[in-house]
Write a protein that holds these residues in place. Sequence first.
Motif, short mmCIF file in Angstrom:
data_model
loop_
_atom_site.label_atom_id
_atom_site.label_comp_id
_atom_site.label_asym_id
_atom_site.label_seq_id
_atom_site.Cartn_x
_atom_site.Cartn_y
_atom_site.Cartn_z
N SER A 65 0.84 -1.19 0.00
CA SER A 65 0.00 0.00 0.00
C SER A 65 0.88 1.24 0.00
N PRO A 66 0.37 2.40 -0.43
CA PRO A 66 1.15 3.63 -0.35
C PRO A 66 1.64 3.93 1.06
N GLN A 67 0.84 3.63 2.07
CA GLN A 67 1.24 3.88 3.45
C GLN A 67 2.47 3.04 3.82
N GLN A 68 2.48 1.78 3.40
CA GLN A 68 3.62 0.92 3.69
C GLN A 68 4.87 1.38 2.95
N VAL A 69 4.69 1.78 1.70
CA VAL A 69 5.82 2.26 0.92
C VAL A 69 6.42 3.52 1.54
N ALA A 70 5.57 4.46 1.90
CA ALA A 70 6.05 5.71 2.50
C ALA A 70 6.77 5.44 3.82
N GLU A 71 6.23 4.57 4.63
CA GLU A 71 6.85 4.28 5.92
C GLU A 71 8.23 3.66 5.75
N ALA A 72 8.39 2.78 4.78
CA ALA A 72 9.71 2.19 4.54
C ALA A 72 10.73 3.25 4.17
N HIS A 73 10.34 4.16 3.29
CA HIS A 73 11.25 5.25 2.91
C HIS A 73 11.60 6.14 4.10
N LEU A 74 10.61 6.48 4.88
CA LEU A 74 10.83 7.38 6.00
C LEU A 74 11.72 6.75 7.06
N ARG A 75 11.55 5.47 7.30
CA ARG A 75 12.40 4.80 8.29
C ARG A 75 13.85 4.77 7.81
N PHE A 76 14.04 4.47 6.53
CA PHE A 76 15.39 4.44 5.97
C PHE A 76 16.03 5.83 6.04
N TYR A 77 15.26 6.84 5.72
CA TYR A 77 15.74 8.23 5.78
C TYR A 77 16.15 8.61 7.20
N ARG A 78 15.32 8.29 8.16
CA ARG A 78 15.59 8.68 9.55
C ARG A 78 16.71 7.86 10.17
N ASP A 79 16.80 6.60 9.82
CA ASP A 79 17.83 5.74 10.40
C ASP A 79 19.23 6.27 10.12
N TYR A 80 19.43 6.88 8.94
CA TYR A 80 20.78 7.29 8.54
C TYR A 80 20.94 8.81 8.41
N ASP A 81 19.88 9.54 8.69
CA ASP A 81 19.95 11.00 8.66
C ASP A 81 20.39 11.51 7.29
N TRP A 82 19.75 10.97 6.23
CA TRP A 82 20.07 11.44 4.88
C TRP A 82 19.56 12.87 4.68
N ASP A 83 20.09 13.53 3.65
CA ASP A 83 19.61 14.86 3.27
C ASP A 83 18.43 14.80 2.31
N PHE A 84 18.36 13.73 1.55
CA PHE A 84 17.27 13.60 0.58
C PHE A 84 16.66 12.21 0.66
N ILE A 85 15.43 12.15 0.19
CA ILE A 85 14.72 10.87 0.09
C ILE A 85 14.49 10.60 -1.38
N LYS A 86 15.20 9.61 -1.90
CA LYS A 86 14.95 9.20 -3.28
C LYS A 86 13.83 8.16 -3.23
N VAL A 87 12.70 8.52 -3.75
CA VAL A 87 11.53 7.66 -3.66
C VAL A 87 11.58 6.63 -4.78
#
Length: 313
Positions: free
Chosen positions: A34-56
Motif C-alpha cells: 500500500s502507499p502507506q507501507q511504501v512511505a513508511e519504509a522510505h521514512l524509516r530508511f531516511y531517519r535511520d541514517y539521517d540522509w539529506d534527501f529521500i529518493k523515492v
Amino acid sequence: MTTKRDRFLTAARGGTTDRPPVGAWVHYGSARWSPQQVAEAHLRFYRDYDWDFIKVMHDYRIDLPEGLEEITDPAQLDDVLADPGVLLDSHARQHEVLELIRAAAPEAAVIETVFSPTQALVRALGGSVIEYFKVDPALAHRTISRVADALARYAAGLDGFGVDALFVAVNGASRDATSFGLTPEQFRDWVAPYDIQVLAAAPSLVRIAHLHGEDADPELIADYPVEVLSWSDTSSAPTIPEATSRYGWVPMVGIDELTSLYWTPSEAAAHVLQARRAAGDRLIVAPNCTLHSDTNPLTLVGLRRGVDVALTY
C-alpha cells in the motif's frame, strides 16, 4: 541554518554548500504494498541514517490491460496504455506515497524516480518487448510514445506533490546486458527522444539522469535536459571531473553499488572522500546505483560519515 532541502537544491544547481548532501536508496520489494507501507519504509530508511534527501523508489509498474501478463503477439502491445491521457492507478498510488513522505519530512529534499519509457515497458512486461521493437521500429515508436505521453503528464505534475527533483533511470546506452543489445542508432531512434520528452515536461524540478550500466556512452545523453548525472563512474565514462567540465553536469556519485556490499564503514567513508576530492566537493554524495538491500547497515553509516569529514587533498 542550512536545511537539508536547501543543501540539496544548492548543490544540484552547482552552488557551494556547507557540506555535500548525502543519501542512498534500495529497492524495498514494495510493488504490491500500500502507499502507506511504501512511505513508511522510505521514512524509516531516511531517519535511520539521517540522509539529506529521500529518493523515492517507484516500484509500482505501469498499468496493463486486465489479464495481460506477457507479450506473446506483438499486436498485444497496441493495447498497452491505449488511452495515455487517463490517470494510471499506479501513478495515483505513487502520488499518495509522495504526499505522505512530504508531509512527514518537510525538511528533506524529495526525489521522485521515473524509469525511461522503454525501461518502464521492460519492467512491466519483460525484456522480450525489446526484441519485438527491433523487428518493428514503427511498433516501438507507437508503443513507447504512449508510455512517454503518460510519464510526461506525470512528471509535469510532480511539483504539486512537493517533489524537488526528477530522477530518470536510462537504460540502453551501455554495453552490458541491461541494454538488451540495443545499438547506438536504436537508442537515438526510439529511446532518447522519449526520455527527453519526459525530462522536458518538468523544467521546474532538478532533473537527474541515471546512466545505467557498465561501459555506458555519455555522448548518447549529452543533449538530455538535465542538471545532474548519476552513473557508475568506476565502470563507465565519464570521469567525475569530466562530468562537470565536459558536460556541465553535477556529479551524483560516492560509492560503488556492487563492491560496497561487503565494505567496512571506513572503506565506505574513504570512497566518499575520494569522490569528493575528484569533484572539488561540488557533488551530491550517493551510491552510483541502487544498493543491494542486504548492504551492511554499518557500510551505510560509513557513507553518511564521509560527508562530515573536512575535505583534504
